[in-house]
Design a protein around this motif. Structure first.
Motif, mmCIF file in Angstrom:
data_model
loop_
_atom_site.group_PDB
_atom_site.id
_atom_site.type_symbol
_atom_site.label_atom_id
_atom_site.label_comp_id
_atom_site.label_asym_id
_atom_site.label_seq_id
_atom_site.Cartn_x
_atom_site.Cartn_y
_atom_site.Cartn_z
ATOM 1 N N VAL A 211 0.850 -1.204 0.000
ATOM 2 C CA VAL A 211 0.000 0.000 0.000
ATOM 3 C C VAL A 211 0.883 1.250 0.000
ATOM 4 N N HIS A 212 1.899 1.225 0.837
ATOM 5 C CA HIS A 212 2.806 2.383 0.911
ATOM 6 C C HIS A 212 3.495 2.606 -0.442
ATOM 7 N N SER A 213 3.885 1.509 -1.092
ATOM 8 C CA SER A 213 4.570 1.627 -2.381
ATOM 9 C C SER A 213 3.644 2.223 -3.438
ATOM 10 N N ILE A 214 2.376 1.777 -3.441
ATOM 11 C CA ILE A 214 1.424 2.307 -4.421
ATOM 12 C C ILE A 214 1.198 3.802 -4.178
ATOM 13 N N ASN A 215 1.022 4.165 -2.913
ATOM 14 C CA ASN A 215 0.733 5.572 -2.604
ATOM 15 C C ASN A 215 1.927 6.492 -2.833
ATOM 16 N N ASN A 216 3.131 5.919 -2.805
ATOM 17 C CA ASN A 216 4.325 6.766 -2.918
ATOM 18 C C ASN A 216 5.157 6.464 -4.160
ATOM 19 N N ASP A 217 4.526 5.777 -5.128
ATOM 20 C CA ASP A 217 5.210 5.454 -6.387
ATOM 21 C C ASP A 217 6.557 4.791 -6.171
ATOM 22 N N ILE A 218 6.595 3.793 -5.316
ATOM 23 C CA ILE A 218 7.840 3.043 -5.095
ATOM 24 C C ILE A 218 7.805 1.800 -5.975
ATOM 25 N N TYR A 219 8.841 1.631 -6.801
ATOM 26 C CA TYR A 219 8.873 0.469 -7.693
ATOM 27 C C TYR A 219 10.035 -0.471 -7.398
ATOM 28 N N PHE A 220 10.884 -0.066 -6.490
ATOM 29 C CA PHE A 220 12.015 -0.938 -6.138
ATOM 30 C C PHE A 220 12.032 -1.099 -4.617
ATOM 31 N N PRO A 221 11.182 -2.001 -4.114
ATOM 32 C CA PRO A 221 10.997 -2.080 -2.664
ATOM 33 C C PRO A 221 12.162 -2.750 -1.953
ATOM 34 N N ASP B 206 8.168 4.234 9.613
ATOM 35 C CA ASP B 206 9.602 4.132 9.384
ATOM 36 C C ASP B 206 9.847 3.024 8.360
ATOM 37 N N LEU B 207 10.318 3.400 7.171
ATOM 38 C CA LEU B 207 10.465 2.408 6.101
ATOM 39 C C LEU B 207 11.484 1.327 6.453
ATOM 40 N N ALA B 208 12.438 1.673 7.289
ATOM 41 C CA ALA B 208 13.454 0.676 7.651
ATOM 42 C C ALA B 208 12.889 -0.354 8.626
ATOM 43 N N LYS B 209 11.727 -0.024 9.232
ATOM 44 C CA LYS B 209 11.092 -0.982 10.163
ATOM 45 C C LYS B 209 9.701 -1.299 9.650
ATOM 46 N N SER B 210 9.647 -1.878 8.462
ATOM 47 C CA SER B 210 8.335 -2.066 7.846
ATOM 48 C C SER B 210 7.619 -3.316 8.342
ATOM 49 N N THR B 211 8.335 -4.184 9.061
ATOM 50 C CA THR B 211 7.644 -5.319 9.682
ATOM 51 C C THR B 211 6.853 -4.776 10.861
#
Lengths: 414, 355
Positions: free
Chosen positions: A20-30, A63-68
């Motif tokens: 969801v975060h990737s879609i909302n923020n146009d992230i294509y390389f997770p 925090d993207l570094a703590k996405s779990t």
């Protein structure tokens, strides 16, 4: 479909919170690993996102570094009134890939009576049902690519099979352990060494490229993985496996290389059998020494299910699959894994989950005065031994499920 | 959510409302517990440097407390980024809040919280995000009596000896205040809510209470402690505890158990299982720092689970049905889908049998 909306493990929430975060923020390389799984989930959710409710709140990622997810965020997710709808939507790609795998299994079988048995074992085996629809893990996606790899090997379309295996490895990195089995299974003793070398080198090149593509993308396109996870290429665990860096893994390494030699020494050229038996035995050996999470075992059943195609009688290998399912279920339900995730979903506001009358808890209370022989630990160890026994029986049956002469002759005539 | 009814917010998307009623005429009524409006900042306005708000009120108190919290690309709503202000109740209010320090981080959402404003009826006539260029035109609307606007970052430091409070500073519900430290139980849902604390959870150990219950006939007092952080409402913690009050007085220490990701305790709430008519005296209320917990932990009362929230089979089922009832459109589609698949299977089975 019945169970899809009602159960999940926190990992499902973490996974889709990233999507969801990737879609909302146009992230294509997770991240570097599991990219295929990510893009499939991304595509599905792009379509179904309008049906999610309060996604800014429920799937908020600080925090993207703590996405779990931690428990607080998970409790917000499970406490949301639309949680059942969210779970159903998240598991839809798994359902689709499960159905596709079923179709591939059907196509794989020469005898449609056996195909029916295989499809039934695929649909109703509790291990994959648990992994995809109770736990909510994406195992159905790489398993589809594995099934397709076996089908393409059977049709001797080696390079397409290599691409399929590459997709499986980039869906779930564990499948890199069967890449050497795949390479060995390509050898055909009826062909010249030049032709063999050409096929093996090309397939090997495809696999190698698929493993190094994510780090190369990162390096040359200056991409940064949004959620900071390593790839197979630079995962010290994967590298350590092949370099025998972990002494507690020695039995697995021995079993692994023994399997490779046995498969290489098979005196016939059924690439699909060699791939399925070798991979099944390697993965079953892994579960002999590790029992980290109940859903990992979902990597295994597909191999023996497809192997039902070969032996003269389907009875023994089918029974071995049933024994595995039963022993896995009893062992896991007693270990408490199967209770845990349900509680977190259904009782989101209660932190005192230990009060739930789970099987180990109830048993422990009932036998508390019967002495150490009946202690929970003893019973659990015994069930683990039975489960390991079922794995040994399955390994034996997978090795024994060599193609019957009739199948080999048909193949040679073709 | 239909936001068009809210005139001033018509261009902005409301993500959620809590304890606030929206009316057809575009006004809102503020509720009792944890009322807020959560608003999304449109993509094009994420570099805004101010918020301009104008609203009309009726049924307002003499003073109320309001806060504007911000989440940015880098930070969620965790209480570290907010403006806190006390407002005089009056019919028309127009104010401008500069937020220029957020321009670099990219403003994502705003949360507008109201406290001590239960029953207030507010009609928002304008709620605009102001860009840097036009900021000067609005600065006149930073009224003097709203100053100083406080920009709080990180919470207040908790005194090493603890902080004492009197019951007069608490918000009281379900009690009748008899004056001084005495409260009389008025209904079956009495609770007290602390004033704004803003203590970091890393420093806060718990709350100490010295209670007298002179009139009670009961020997046991049941209660629970909930606390509110900037991301979560009072659902943060709900445990029922019991305390022996057969001596008509008691000392209690209730620990705050930090949850990961939650940083600042905004307020706490104590709910009681009451006997209507009982009179209680709150002799002392004190916030205890982590460093002093060992001196108080012998006063932690026995824990019993809250009856509605034990993870039993029946509660799990009840919770499930409650959620189903709250998402009926999904369940109708889901059940129809199941029915469709089932009918398909039965039909194909019958067709095969016939063939």
């Amino acid at each position: 479909m019945i169970i899809m909306p009602f159960f999940c493990h926190v990992d499902l929430f973490s996974e889709f919170r990233r999507v969801v975060h990737s879609i909302n923020n146009d992230i294509y390389f997770p991240q570097q690993s599991r990219l295929v799984t990510f893009y499939i989930e991304y595509a599905f959710l792009s379509v179904f996102q309008p049906f999610l409710k309060d996604s800014h709140l429920v799937f908020f990622l600080e925090d993207l570094a703590k996405s779990t997810s931690n428990l607080t965020d998970y409790f917000i997710f499970t406490n949301h009134p639309n949680v059942f709808r969210h779970l159903f939507i998240f598991k839809l790609p798994y359902l689709l890939f499960d159905i596709l795998t079923m179709w591939v299994i059907w196509l794989f079988f020469d005898d449609k009576q056996r195909a029916k048995i295989a499809v039934m074992l695929w649909i109703f085996n509790p291990i994959t049902l648990y992994a995809s629809y109770f736990f909510g893990r994406y195992e159905a996606i790489p398993l589809f690519f594995i099934a397709l790899t076996a089908l393409l090997l059977k049709k001797e379309k080696f390079l397409t099979a290599a691409i399929c295996l590459s997709l499986a490895i980039n869906s779930r990195e564990i499948y890199v352990v069967i890449a050497p089995v795949f390479i060995i299974s390509l050898y055909n003793e009826n062909l010249t060494w030049r032709k063999n070398l050409k096929t093996i080198l090309t397939a090997g090149f495809i696999l190698l490229v698929s493993v190094v593509i994510p780090p190369l993308l990162e390096h040359y396109l200056h991409l940064t993985p949004a959620f900071a996870q390593g790839s197979v290429y630079n995962d010290s665990r994967a590298n350590g496996l092949y370099s025998m860096a972990y002494h507690w893994f020695y039995p697995l390494i021995f079993a692994y290389f023994l399997t490779l030699f046995v498969i290489a020494a098979q005196p016939f050229s059924r690439h699909d059998y060699k791939f399925l038996a070798g991979s099944g035995i390697v993965i079953a050996s892994y579960f002999m020494i590790t029992h980290h999470s109940a859903h990992y075992v979902a990597w295994l059943p597909l191999f023996p299910i497809l192997l039902i195609n070969y032996p003269k009688k389907a009875r023994n290998i089918s029974l071995a699959i049933v024994f595995l399912c039963l022993s896995w279920f009893v062992y896991r339900i007693f270990k408490g894994d199967i209770n845990l995730f349900t509680l977190f979903l259904a009782a989101p506001f209660n932190f005192e989950l230990t009060l739930f009358p789970s099987l180990p808890r109830t048993y422990s209370r009932l036998v508390s005065e019967l002495g150490p022989l009946f202690s929970t630990d003893n019973v659990l160890n015994s069930l683990h031994t039975i489960y390991a026994g079922a794995l040994v029986f399955l390994i034996y049956q997978m090795h024994k499920a060599r193609p019957q002469k009739q199948l080999l002759q048909t193949k040679e005539r073709e | 959510m239909n936001t068009s009814a809210l005139l001033g917010l018509s261009l902005l998307q409301i993500i959620s409302v809590n304890s606030i009623d929206l009316h057809d005429d575009g006004s809102i009524t503020i509720g009792d517990i944890d009322p807020y409006l959560h608003i999304e900042v449109p993509e094009k306005q994420r570099e805004s440097t101010g918020v301009f708000v104008s609203y009309e009120m009726s049924n307002y108190p003499e003073k109320y407390h309001s806060e504007l919290l911000f989440s940015t690309n880098l930070h969620g709503i965790d209480g570290q980024y907010r403006y806190s202000f006390r407002l005089d109740g009056k019919k028309d209010t127009t104010l401008f809040i500069p937020i220029d320090f957020y321009a670099d981080e990219g403003l994502e959402t705003l949360r507008w919280d109201f406290d001590n404003c239960k029953g207030c009826n507010i009609k928002i006539t304008q709620f605009s995000l102001v860009q840097d260029g036009s900021k000067k035109n609005y600065e006149q609307y930073i009224p003097e009596d709203y100053k100083p606007l406080t920009f709080v970052k990180g919470g207040n430091a908790l005194d090493e000896k603890g902080v004492h409070y009197t019951i007069e500073k608490f918000h009281i519900s379900g009690f009748e205040h008899l004056g001084g430290k005495y409260l009389k139980v008025k209904n079956d849902n009495p609770f007290i809510v602390s004033p704004l604390l803003d203590f970091p959870l890393t420093q806060l150990g718990g709350v100490y209470l010295k209670l007298g219950v002179p009139s009670t006939q009961n020997s046991t007092l049941y209660f629970n402690l909930g606390w509110r952080t900037y991301r979560l409402g009072y659902r943060t913690k709900l445990r029922l505890r019991k305390q022996d009050v057969s001596n008509k007085e008691t000392e209690i220490f209730i620990p705050f158990i930090p949850l990961s990701n939650e940083k600042i305790v905004r307020k706490f709430r104590l709910r009681f299982e009451p006997e209507i008519g009982d009179v209680w005296s709150f002799e002392d209320i004190m916030m205890i720092p982590q460093s002093l917990v060992s001196q108080y932990d012998h006063l932690i009362p026995e824990l019993v689970d809250y009856p509605g929230e034990v993870a039993s089979w029946s509660n799990i089922m009840r919770n499930g049905f409650k959620k189903m009832a709250r998402d009926l459109p999904f369940f109708v589609v889901y059940l129809l889908g199941l029915l469709g698949v089932l009918s398909g299977l039965v039909l194909s089975f019958l067709r095969n049998k016939k063939a």
